[in-house]
Design an enzyme around this catalytic site. Structure first.
Site, PDB file in Angstrom:
ATOM      1  CG  LEU A  41      -5.944  -0.751  -1.401  1.00 19.17           C
ATOM      2  CD1 LEU A  41      -4.607  -0.017  -1.291  1.00 19.17           C
ATOM      3  CD2 LEU A  41      -7.070   0.175  -0.988  1.00 19.17           C
ATOM      4  CG  ASP A  42      -1.506  -5.428  -1.600  1.00 15.29           C
ATOM      5  OD1 ASP A  42      -1.518  -5.719  -2.809  1.00 15.29           O
ATOM      6  OD2 ASP A  42      -0.503  -5.035  -1.001  1.00 15.29           O
ATOM      7  NE  ARG A  43      -8.303 -11.942   1.074  1.00 18.39           N
ATOM      8  CZ  ARG A  43      -7.997 -13.196   1.229  1.00 18.39           C
ATOM      9  NH1 ARG A  43      -7.367 -13.850   0.277  1.00 18.39           N
ATOM     10  NH2 ARG A  43      -8.298 -13.831   2.316  1.00 18.39           N
ATOM     11  CB  SER A  45      -4.220  -2.432   1.706  1.00 17.15           C
ATOM     12  OG  SER A  45      -2.917  -2.952   1.855  1.00 17.15           O
ATOM     13  NE  ARG A 140       2.114  -8.030   0.478  1.00 16.15           N
ATOM     14  CZ  ARG A 140       0.978  -8.014   1.173  1.00 16.15           C
ATOM     15  NH1 ARG A 140      -0.172  -7.874   0.550  1.00 16.15           N
ATOM     16  NH2 ARG A 140       0.998  -8.118   2.477  1.00 16.15           N
TER      17      ARG A 140
END
Length: 181
Positions: A41-43, A45, A140
């Site tokens: 999970l992106d930083r 998000s 992403r």
């Protein structure tokens, strides 16, 4: 074992970071030995991240061939149109190819925790929320999909992966559940 974790904004989905100064990682929140993130999970998000100590479970969750559905609550810039939602439902052309069709619907603003820092606010530009369920895991992807249909993502919260939901987990909190064999 499976660990459901509500990853806060600005936290890396890994246990170590070699940058200077170091950034927040899972190690700042999870003190369970031998568990690994099942996916990323992106930083920038927030929301549900699953961790496990079982290799087979990790593969079933993170390997795209199993197509575990992931539901995101997405705040976008602008008043999202039915046309844009329909484009998301049909699949969106990105630089790395056409996405699989998504489930996309407008939703009321959910009752979520405040984000720090707050999402930028512009009085003259409305925002709207949508629920978006995808079965791929491109880098992403949700952000690129909403941008491709003309509505950039402002806030992204993963709410569900497969049968597991964030439910009442506060940011930075986790819940451990046993795996059935």
């Amino acid at each position: 074992m499976l660990v459901l974790f509500n990853k806060p904004f600005d936290v890396l989905s890994q246990f170590t970071d070699n940058s200077t100064p170091p950034r927040a990682t899972l190690a700042d929140y999870i003190d369970i030995p031998d568990v690994y993130a099942a996916g990323r999970l992106d930083r920038d998000s927030e929301g549900l991240l699953l961790l496990t100590n079982c290799g087979k479970t990790q593969q079933r969750i993170s390997d795209p061939k199993f197509k575990a559905p992931k539901t995101y609550w997405v705040q976008v810039e602008g008043d999202i149109s039915e046309q844009a939602l329909q484009q998301l439902r049909q699949g969106v052309q990105l630089k790395d190819g056409l996405t699989l069709p998504a489930q996309a619907q407008r939703m009321a603003e959910p009752e979520l925790w405040p984000r720090t820092p707050a999402v930028r606010y512009r009085a003259n530009i409305p925002t709207s929320w949508l629920s978006l369920t995808i079965s791929e895991g491109r880098n992403r992807q949700v952000r690129r999909m909403t941008a491709a249909v003309g509505f950039p993502t402002l806030r992204l919260v993963r709410w569900q992966i497969g049968d597991w939901q964030l439910a009442d987990l506060a940011p930075g909190m986790s819940r451990t559940i046993p795996l059935t064999r």
